[in-house]
Every structure is written in structure tokens, then in C-alpha cells.
Design a protein around this motif. Structure first.
Motif, mmCIF file in Angstrom:
data_model
loop_
_atom_site.group_PDB
_atom_site.id
_atom_site.type_symbol
_atom_site.label_atom_id
_atom_site.label_comp_id
_atom_site.label_asym_id
_atom_site.label_seq_id
_atom_site.Cartn_x
_atom_site.Cartn_y
_atom_site.Cartn_z
ATOM 1 N N UNK A 40 36.321 31.254 40.383
ATOM 2 C CA UNK A 40 36.280 31.321 41.838
ATOM 3 C C UNK A 40 34.819 31.366 42.269
ATOM 4 N N UNK A 41 34.396 30.419 43.099
ATOM 5 C CA UNK A 41 33.044 30.415 43.651
ATOM 6 C C UNK A 41 33.145 30.814 45.110
ATOM 7 N N UNK A 42 32.489 31.915 45.458
ATOM 8 C CA UNK A 42 32.648 32.514 46.784
ATOM 9 C C UNK A 42 31.334 32.392 47.544
ATOM 10 N N UNK A 43 31.410 31.814 48.727
ATOM 11 C CA UNK A 43 30.199 31.657 49.533
ATOM 12 C C UNK A 43 30.154 32.724 50.613
ATOM 13 N N UNK A 44 28.966 32.922 51.127
ATOM 14 C CA UNK A 44 28.821 33.884 52.209
ATOM 15 C C UNK A 44 28.583 35.288 51.700
ATOM 16 N N UNK A 45 28.630 36.212 52.603
ATOM 17 C CA UNK A 45 28.371 37.616 52.297
ATOM 18 C C UNK A 45 29.648 38.263 51.764
ATOM 19 N N UNK A 46 29.729 38.412 50.451
ATOM 20 C CA UNK A 46 30.918 38.981 49.833
ATOM 21 C C UNK A 46 30.482 39.978 48.769
ATOM 22 N N UNK A 47 31.123 41.122 48.732
ATOM 23 C CA UNK A 47 30.774 42.175 47.785
ATOM 24 C C UNK A 47 31.523 41.967 46.462
ATOM 25 N N UNK A 48 30.964 41.130 45.606
ATOM 26 C CA UNK A 48 31.603 40.792 44.332
ATOM 27 C C UNK A 48 31.643 41.997 43.388
ATOM 28 N N UNK A 49 30.695 42.911 43.525
ATOM 29 C CA UNK A 49 30.689 44.095 42.660
ATOM 30 C C UNK A 49 31.900 44.989 42.914
ATOM 31 N N UNK A 50 32.255 45.169 44.177
ATOM 32 C CA UNK A 50 33.435 45.975 44.507
ATOM 33 C C UNK A 50 34.700 45.296 43.998
ATOM 34 N N UNK A 51 34.796 43.980 44.165
ATOM 35 C CA UNK A 51 35.947 43.253 43.633
ATOM 36 C C UNK A 51 36.011 43.401 42.117
ATOM 37 N N UNK A 52 34.878 43.306 41.456
ATOM 38 C CA UNK A 52 34.820 43.484 40.003
ATOM 39 C C UNK A 52 35.303 44.869 39.587
ATOM 40 N N UNK A 53 34.899 45.871 40.323
ATOM 41 C CA UNK A 53 35.326 47.243 40.019
ATOM 42 C C UNK A 53 36.833 47.398 40.194
ATOM 43 N N UNK A 54 37.375 46.825 41.270
ATOM 44 C CA UNK A 54 38.818 46.904 41.507
ATOM 45 C C UNK A 54 39.600 46.193 40.406
ATOM 46 N N UNK A 55 39.149 45.009 40.011
ATOM 47 C CA UNK A 55 39.807 44.271 38.938
ATOM 48 C C UNK A 55 39.715 45.064 37.647
ATOM 49 N N UNK A 56 38.540 45.625 37.367
ATOM 50 C CA UNK A 56 38.365 46.448 36.175
ATOM 51 C C UNK A 56 39.318 47.622 36.126
ATOM 52 N N UNK A 57 39.534 48.258 37.268
ATOM 53 C CA UNK A 57 40.478 49.380 37.333
ATOM 54 C C UNK A 57 41.895 48.965 36.948
ATOM 55 N N UNK A 58 42.256 47.724 37.251
ATOM 56 C CA UNK A 58 43.630 47.292 36.988
ATOM 57 C C UNK A 58 43.820 46.705 35.596
ATOM 58 N N UNK A 59 42.745 46.217 34.955
ATOM 59 C CA UNK A 59 42.944 45.594 33.647
ATOM 60 C C UNK A 59 42.423 46.422 32.485
ATOM 61 N N UNK A 60 41.595 47.419 32.744
ATOM 62 C CA UNK A 60 41.034 48.189 31.634
ATOM 63 C C UNK A 60 41.826 49.456 31.373
#
Length: 124
Positions: A104-124
Motif C-alpha cells: 500500500x502506497x499512501x500519499x499525503x499526511x498519514x501517520x504510518x507509525x500509528x497504523x504500524x503499531x495497531x497492526x503489530x498489536x493484532x499480529x504479534x
């Protein structure tokens, strides 16, 4: 269905999660919550607390829609790339067992770190 040979969603932009809710409400299970929605020209990617739902609008009139559900339980690895000074896009790559990689390539102002943390919480 996502074509996992060319599974790349480019130039997605963040939208209000309520817009995503309108697209996938009948598909959500009890207690499932949307925490991010990204949109291209016609397609959309919804991140919930259980899975990723890819909404692929098909046909000239857009009356046919494909919904692909990607549960976090099938993610084996993921990678994020933050935006830089000149490259303003951020990227998320996910590797799904028995399926392959989705990017997924996301343009604009997006907080990818928060999304990464949320995904990490669900898969780790």
C-alpha cells in the motif's frame, strides 16, 4: 479479489473512517471497529481491528464490487516506510501466508507509525 502477483495499491489517500464504514458496514462482525480508511480513485482499503478489507469497484458503472478480507492472523511479516523530505509518500507492505505480499502506497499526511503499531498489536 486482489491479484497477489501484482498486489500493489498505489496513491491511496486517507479519508474519514466513516466513509469506509458506509462501504463495508454489512460485512463487519459484531464488535469490529474501523480505525483507518484509505481511498484511490474508485477503490478503498479499510483497516479494522480484525482485518483489512479491500474494496475493488469493477466495471464501467461501478455497480459490481469485490470485497477481499485479509485477516491479521494470516500476516507473517510487515514493513513500513515513512515519508521523507522529498518523497512524501509512505508505504506499508504485508506478507500473508500462502498468498504473498500486498503493498500500500499512501500519499499525503498519514501517520504510518500509528497504523504500524495497531497492526503489530493484532499480529504479534
Amino acid at each position: 479479489m486482489i491479484d497477489f502477483q501484482n498486489a500493489s495499491y498505489l496513491k491511496l489517500k486517507p479519508v474519514d473512517p466513516q466513509d469506509g464504514y458506509k462501504k463495508v458496514a454489512p460485512l463487519l462482525i459484531d464488535g469490529e471497529n474501523i480505525f483507518a480508511a484509505l481511498k484511490s480513485v474508485r477503490d478503498m482499503v479499510i483497516f479494522t481491528d480484525k482485518r483489512i478489507i479491500a474494496v475493488n469497484v469493477q466495471g464501467m458503472l461501478g455497480s459490481k464490487v469485490d470485497y477481499t478480507s485479509l485477516p491479521y492472523s494470516k500476516v507473517q511479516a510487515f514493513s513500513v516506510e515513512t515519508a521523507g523530505t522529498f518523497d512524501l509518500d509512505c508505504e506499508l507492505e504485508l506478507w500473508f501466508s500462502s498468498l504473498g505480499k500486498v503493498k500500500f502506497e499512501i500519499k499525503g499526511n498519514f501517520d504510518i507509525r500509528t497504523l504500524s503499531k495497531l497492526i503489530g498489536n493484532y499480529i504479534l
